[in-house]
Every structure is written in C-alpha cells, then in structure tokens.
Motif scaffolding. Sequence first.
Motif, PDB file in Angstrom:
ATOM      1  N   UNK A  34     -31.262  12.273  34.656  1.00 36.33           N
ATOM      2  CA  UNK A  34     -32.723  12.335  34.665  1.00 36.33           C
ATOM      3  C   UNK A  34     -33.239  13.143  33.480  1.00 36.33           C
ATOM      4  N   UNK A  35     -34.294  12.636  32.854  1.00 40.10           N
ATOM      5  CA  UNK A  35     -34.888  13.291  31.687  1.00 40.10           C
ATOM      6  C   UNK A  35     -36.212  13.946  32.073  1.00 40.10           C
ATOM      7  N   UNK A  36     -36.824  14.627  31.098  1.00 46.01           N
ATOM      8  CA  UNK A  36     -38.031  15.418  31.367  1.00 46.01           C
ATOM      9  C   UNK A  36     -37.768  16.400  32.506  1.00 46.01           C
ATOM     10  N   UNK A  37     -36.562  16.942  32.503  1.00 49.56           N
ATOM     11  CA  UNK A  37     -36.144  17.869  33.563  1.00 49.56           C
ATOM     12  C   UNK A  37     -35.655  19.158  32.916  1.00 49.56           C
ATOM     13  N   UNK A  38     -36.574  20.029  32.600  1.00 47.26           N
ATOM     14  CA  UNK A  38     -36.224  21.275  31.927  1.00 47.26           C
ATOM     15  C   UNK A  38     -35.754  22.317  32.950  1.00 47.26           C
ATOM     16  N   UNK A  39     -34.482  22.610  32.918  1.00 47.57           N
ATOM     17  CA  UNK A  39     -33.927  23.642  33.797  1.00 47.57           C
ATOM     18  C   UNK A  39     -34.301  24.997  33.216  1.00 47.57           C
ATOM     19  N   UNK A  40     -35.033  25.790  33.980  1.00 48.55           N
ATOM     20  CA  UNK A  40     -35.420  27.103  33.465  1.00 48.55           C
ATOM     21  C   UNK A  40     -34.608  28.235  34.093  1.00 48.55           C
ATOM     22  N   UNK A  41     -33.724  27.872  35.045  1.00 47.27           N
ATOM     23  CA  UNK A  41     -32.920  28.931  35.656  1.00 47.27           C
ATOM     24  C   UNK A  41     -31.710  28.348  36.375  1.00 47.27           C
ATOM     25  N   UNK A  42     -30.560  28.961  36.138  1.00 47.44           N
ATOM     26  CA  UNK A  42     -29.379  28.726  36.957  1.00 47.44           C
ATOM     27  C   UNK A  42     -29.380  29.840  37.997  1.00 47.44           C
ATOM     28  N   UNK A  43     -29.519  29.474  39.257  1.00 49.00           N
ATOM     29  CA  UNK A  43     -29.712  30.454  40.321  1.00 49.00           C
ATOM     30  C   UNK A  43     -28.363  31.001  40.775  1.00 49.00           C
ATOM     31  N   UNK A  44     -28.229  32.324  40.686  1.00 45.93           N
ATOM     32  CA  UNK A  44     -27.039  33.022  41.158  1.00 45.93           C
ATOM     33  C   UNK A  44     -27.452  33.900  42.336  1.00 45.93           C
ATOM     34  N   UNK A  45     -26.784  33.729  43.468  1.00 51.60           N
ATOM     35  CA  UNK A  45     -27.161  34.451  44.674  1.00 51.60           C
ATOM     36  C   UNK A  45     -26.686  35.888  44.697  1.00 51.60           C
ATOM     37  N   UNK A  46     -27.010  36.581  45.779  1.00 51.64           N
ATOM     38  CA  UNK A  46     -26.632  37.991  45.926  1.00 51.64           C
ATOM     39  C   UNK A  46     -25.126  38.171  45.955  1.00 51.64           C
ATOM     40  N   UNK A  47     -24.417  37.121  46.361  1.00 50.32           N
ATOM     41  CA  UNK A  47     -22.947  37.196  46.404  1.00 50.32           C
ATOM     42  C   UNK A  47     -22.325  37.078  45.032  1.00 50.32           C
ATOM     43  N   UNK A  48     -23.152  36.755  44.028  1.00 48.33           N
ATOM     44  CA  UNK A  48     -22.632  36.585  42.672  1.00 48.33           C
ATOM     45  C   UNK A  48     -22.198  35.175  42.371  1.00 48.33           C
ATOM     46  N   UNK A  49     -22.380  34.246  43.318  1.00 41.55           N
ATOM     47  CA  UNK A  49     -21.971  32.857  43.134  1.00 41.55           C
ATOM     48  C   UNK A  49     -23.178  31.982  42.798  1.00 41.55           C
ATOM     49  N   UNK A  50     -22.912  30.904  42.061  1.00 40.57           N
ATOM     50  CA  UNK A  50     -23.965  29.948  41.729  1.00 40.57           C
ATOM     51  C   UNK A  50     -24.439  29.247  42.994  1.00 40.57           C
ATOM     52  N   UNK A  51     -25.761  29.117  43.113  1.00 43.00           N
ATOM     53  CA  UNK A  51     -26.338  28.442  44.278  1.00 43.00           C
ATOM     54  C   UNK A  51     -27.076  27.159  43.912  1.00 43.00           C
ATOM     55  N   UNK A  52     -27.365  26.961  42.607  1.00 43.55           N
ATOM     56  CA  UNK A  52     -28.059  25.759  42.188  1.00 43.55           C
ATOM     57  C   UNK A  52     -28.846  25.995  40.914  1.00 43.55           C
ATOM     58  N   UNK A  53     -29.800  25.099  40.643  1.00 46.22           N
ATOM     59  CA  UNK A  53     -30.638  25.221  39.450  1.00 46.22           C
ATOM     60  C   UNK A  53     -32.100  25.071  39.831  1.00 46.22           C
ATOM     61  N   UNK A  54     -32.944  25.563  38.956  1.00 49.65           N
ATOM     62  CA  UNK A  54     -34.390  25.477  39.156  1.00 49.65           C
ATOM     63  C   UNK A  54     -34.985  24.682  38.005  1.00 49.65           C
ATOM     64  N   UNK A  55     -35.687  23.613  38.325  1.00 47.84           N
ATOM     65  CA  UNK A  55     -36.289  22.740  37.314  1.00 47.84           C
ATOM     66  C   UNK A  55     -37.782  23.020  37.233  1.00 47.84           C
ATOM     67  N   UNK A  56     -38.261  23.302  36.020  1.00 43.20           N
ATOM     68  CA  UNK A  56     -39.673  23.617  35.813  1.00 43.20           C
ATOM     69  C   UNK A  56     -40.515  22.352  35.889  1.00 43.20           C
ATOM     70  N   UNK A  57     -41.591  22.390  36.642  1.00 42.14           N
ATOM     71  CA  UNK A  57     -42.567  21.310  36.736  1.00 42.14           C
ATOM     72  C   UNK A  57     -43.954  21.894  36.489  1.00 42.14           C
ATOM     73  N   UNK A  58     -44.933  21.033  36.244  1.00 44.18           N
ATOM     74  CA  UNK A  58     -46.272  21.509  35.913  1.00 44.18           C
ATOM     75  C   UNK A  58     -46.872  22.337  37.046  1.00 44.18           C
TER      76      UNK A  58
END
Length: 708
Positions: A404-428
């Motif tokens: 998918x395009x026009x999908x600017x990831x502005x954050x890779x979410x790391x939880x309190x445990x220190x592990x990756x939990x997902x990503x956050x895509x910026x929208x208007x």
Amino acid sequence: RDAVIKQWYQRRVRVSVLFCYSMVSNVKLPIKVTVAVAVIVFLLKLFHDSVGWLFFSGLSGKNPFAADCRSPRKPYELNHKKRDAVIKQWYQRRVRVFLLKLFHDSVGWLFFSGLSGKNPFAADCRSPRKPYELNHKKRDAIIKQSFTSGKVNGQQFDAVVVGSGIGGLTVAAILAKVGKKVLVLEQHDQAGGCCHTFIDKNYEFDVGIHYIGEMEDGRYNRIVVDQLTDGQLEWAPLMNPFDRVTIGLGDEMREYPIYYGLDRFASELKQRFPESEHNAIDKYCQLIKEMAKMPKAITGVLKLMPLPLTKFLLKLGLFKEALDKCQETTESVIRGLTSNKDLQTVFTYCWGDYGTEPKHSSFRTHAGLISHFAGGGGFYPVGGASEIALNIIPVIERSGGMVLVNAKVDKIVVGASGKVEGVQVAQKSNSVFIPCPTVVSAVGVLNTGKSLLDQAVVQSSSYFSTIAKADQVHAGIGALNVFLGLNKSAEELNLAPQNTWAFCDGNACMSGTESDYFTQDNANDAADQEIPLMFISFPCTKDPNWNKRPERQEKSTVAIVTFANWKWFESWDDKPLKRRGDDYDRAKKLIGQQMIDQTCRLYPQIEDCIDYVDIGTPVTNNHYINSTKGEIYGLDHNVTRFSAENSAALRPETDIPGLWMSGQDVLMCGFTGALFGGVLTSAAMLKRDLFSDIWKLRSAYKPPQKKE
C-alpha cells in the motif's frame, strides 16, 4: 559438483548428531547416562570430523617423499618482515581454517541447519512471460494501491515492512513464498522506492535504475530476481562498450570506451595509453580478479552470527586478512599503480555508482563493482524500472499480503516490555495503529533511528546507539538529477544504449567532492563553475519496449546525475513540494542549466530538441525517497563503514525484539546490494541458509530458450 559436495558436507554435520542418537536409542539406560553417552560420542565424532583431519589427512594420497626434492641453498633471508610474511601468514591461515571448520561443525548447524522452515527457493517458479501490460490504469492498480484504514482493520499480518524499495520488497516476497502474510507500507504515491518511474507529458523517466550487472541467465542475481517475480522480469543487455568515459570538453576532450570482459577492457586501454602504462593496466586487472576470489561469505557470517560470538572471533583475528583488504582506500591502490591522470580516472570512473570518492572508499568495494559489470556488462529491465515492483507485488499478494502506498509510517511502536508491537501510519485526521509483532524497516538505519523510534528506545538500544557513535558512519552525499524529454527519436538523434561518465578534467575523478566546486558556500557560486563529474544516460535506448506505446514514438529521454552539497539546499528542506520559493527555483535552475550545457557539448544533436526539463535536488530526494540529506545510497560507503566492527553492527537483527533491518544499509548500496540485503534479512528471520538454497537451485537451473 558443488551441489554434490556441499550437500554431502552439510549432511555430514547432521549425521554426526543422528549417529549419537542411534548409538544410545536402543540401550535402556537412565536418562542422565544416555545424555552423557550421547554427548561423549558426539564430541568424539566432532573431534574426528573437525580436528582429526589436521593430523591424519595424508594417509591415502600421493607419497610426499617419492623423490629427493633437495635444491641448492638459497641466500639466507635476514629481513624480519619478509621472514614474518612467510611464517606468520602460514600459521595464521592454518588457525583460521581450523576455527572456521570447527565453527561450522559444532556451532553453524544451530543457526542454519536448513531444517527450520520452508525453503522459498525449493523449486523453480518461473512461468512463461505474460503479455506486457501497457495500460497505465491497469499498472497503477497494482503499483499505486493507496492505504486506507479499512484495508488493514481487522487484518492479522505476520510481518509489516516499512518501505517498498527492492530491499523491502525482497523480504516481503521471500516471506510470502513460505506462506507469510506481509503488509508493505510506502510513503510515496507508488511502490518501488528507487525502482519507480514517473511520467510527465508522455515522457517516462527512471529515477534510480540505470543499469544492473550480472543479469545473464543462470547468474546469482538473475536467479533471485526470477524467483521473486515468477520469471516475469526480462532484462535487455546494453551495448559493448556499456560505458564511456570522457575527460575534458571541446577540442581537449578524450574518450575511453569501457568494455565488459577484463581481457577486452585491458586490450582496449592498451591501444589508448602508452606502453609504459601497460603494466599498470595488467596489475589493475589482476587486482580485480584477486578481489573477486576473496570469500564473500565473511560479510554474511559477521552479520548473521550472534554478536557476542562475532566479537569474540574478531578478537581472535579470524577474519583479519580479508577484512584488512576493506581498509585499503581506492586512491592508495590506484596511485600505487600509475601517476597518469587519465588512467587513474578510467580505473576509478564509476565511483559515482556508490557515491564515495577514491580517497575515502574501500578498494574492495570498488573492485566488487568492476567485477559486477566485468562478466556481461550492464542490463536494463524490459518495460522500464517500474516492471520490478509490478511483478514482485503479485507474489506478495498471493499469500494474502498487500503493498500500500501513501502510507507514511511515523512510528514503530515499542511496548513497555521492550518488544515491537506494531506501526503507526500518519493520516490527515488521525493516526492508524497496525498491530504486528514483527516489523522490518527498509528505510535506512538513520531514518529508523531518528524518525521512526522514540528517542528513549534509541538510547537504550545498543544497536542504534553503537551506529550513532561510530566514527564517520553517516549519510552519503546528496544527488542532483536533471531529466530531459526530447521531441525526436533515439534513432534520429543517434543515441546509444550506453552510459557516459563525463569529467571536466583529469583531476575531477580522484579529487571527488573535495574539488573547488563542491566546497562552494551556495548553489549560485557553484553554478559559475563547470560540473566536475556527471553521469549521462538515455533510458529510452535501453528499453526494447519503448516504442510499443504510441505516445512515446518520436520521443526520447535523457537522465543526468551529479552530486551536490547538502548545505546548498538545506534551508528549503521543510518547505512543501513545488512551493519552495523563487530563490530555490533559481538555485536549482542555475546548476541544472550548467549540467544541460555540458551535456549538449558532448551531444550537440540534442540541444535543439529539448522539449521537457525537470530538475530534482537533494531536498527532492528527501521528499520522494525519504532520504535524510538527499543521499541516494544510504550510509556513506567509506572504509570506516566497512570495518569489521561496523560490518558486524550493521546487521539484519536489532536488539529490539521484533525489529529487523533490510535494504542498502544492511549490506551495501545499489539494486544488487539492497536485493541481497533483503535475502540476508530473510535468512536471519527464517533462520535458514537461503544462500545455499539459491545455490542448489542454480545447479539445476536451466536458462530459458533464446528467442529467435
């Protein structure tokens, strides 16, 4: 032969484990005794397989004392350095060979046993080439699928890949080939990264793919790309000579054709340089051949072994000889061969393909690039660079994945445990969170550390903090592009499918970015001087399908690339595209026009046919490919970046659980570097020796029949 030998060797290690089990499986003993016996038997067999050969390796071969080999005594060598060169070299090599074999026999199978998952390259997946899709809307339906929250809500992905360059698409396709559901997110409006093209006024331009080496049938590069695209990506060879080097302008211009095949390369140069330089030409070609023979697997070993083990082996000096070669600069090697300025330029002309001048680049890197094109020259994707993403995306989608395009990831979410939990895509309106425990960043180490992770996470990460502190590991130099549309065909203008590397004088190549041009304070002052080096290419001549679209007939294209100082354009980086102001437009047009003028002096037939002009600066690169300082090759390719410690640090697996890296920074730049960076990352993620899998496929690979 390799398919038989290597298969036997890999199985030998596994057989040692199975042998231990078979010795005790039918004996009814207490579990502790059983385990103890198994360990003892395994160690005894390990000793035999990995150590015994040192002492009992010559019992069944030729007689070493079959003849009296005495000869008259040579003069005694009293120079300690020369004595050490013999004694220490033998001893060090013997120890390294022993340690490498011991590592493979006792440890290697734990990481790459080849038994830990499906083989993505188990079978040749090529199929007959389908008709080329010439309809832009149908092509866009594949490479321009826009992101919406509705497309991802409720979906469960096995992995999310940030960035759709070849490094990201490679990982996604390989994971998809073993059944993984992968989501690829691209901030631009079309997939492909530097493999994308743009169309304006019926002119189509490639932005990053100008030519690729080692794409002959059956070559490693070709096999990997074939398997990622189901064999749908075809490659057209450039002419031979595939490159030409010009030095100077006007009546003082000298031209040197670059042929593939080192023997042909050398013979052509000898016709153009005096006999006093022939020895330098031969030595240069010999150095290229020697570098090509050096083990390439060492880099992969450094990046895939557990980091503590890698550091331990580096302290032992296990890879010292090979890695020391990476610290020799291109300049030091070339100046040691010749003082002829033109010959120095010809030897180093293509450093623009990795973006680091000879003074700071590793000669091994440079030699690798020369070898890359030496076998069969350059190749270009039939149908244009956008065919790459167009044919990889269906492979990803087949396992339920999406690009998918026009999908600017502005954050890779790391939880309190220190592990990756997902990503956050910026929208208007708001951001969309996509949960996933596995994220692959293919947008570069600097981008990931500075833009996608919370700084608290970065500071606590040894991976990113180590790279940030590494001396001279920084972004490469920015690039400036000029795209020209011509209102006559390539045939009318006598344009050839080759590249020109143009240098304003004999010093421009070796001095690189330390020339007066690059050290100017601003673009206006720089534009008053001749551009010291430029890359000139005619994409329309390389694509056999160019004229299949009616709107392209009687049209041709030119791509011109040079490097630019980031500080010339830095002040406009935060301004919106197409609205950066008159001062910015004036600055880029001044340099762009100088590039056009110098190109027209080399190709005067195009001057009156220029129908379209577009100029892209380093801040343009930041916008479209999300670079940091306008660089197109990621991290700078200086010798420090390729030190043993930094090579080990720039690895696919980070110390943040669930976060992986891919692309140019993992291995090296360019299409091939990012491609195999993706293979390396996939190997680490799947815990499988994919390089051996590819090699086995190669042994049974039948080249497609040549078309009449």
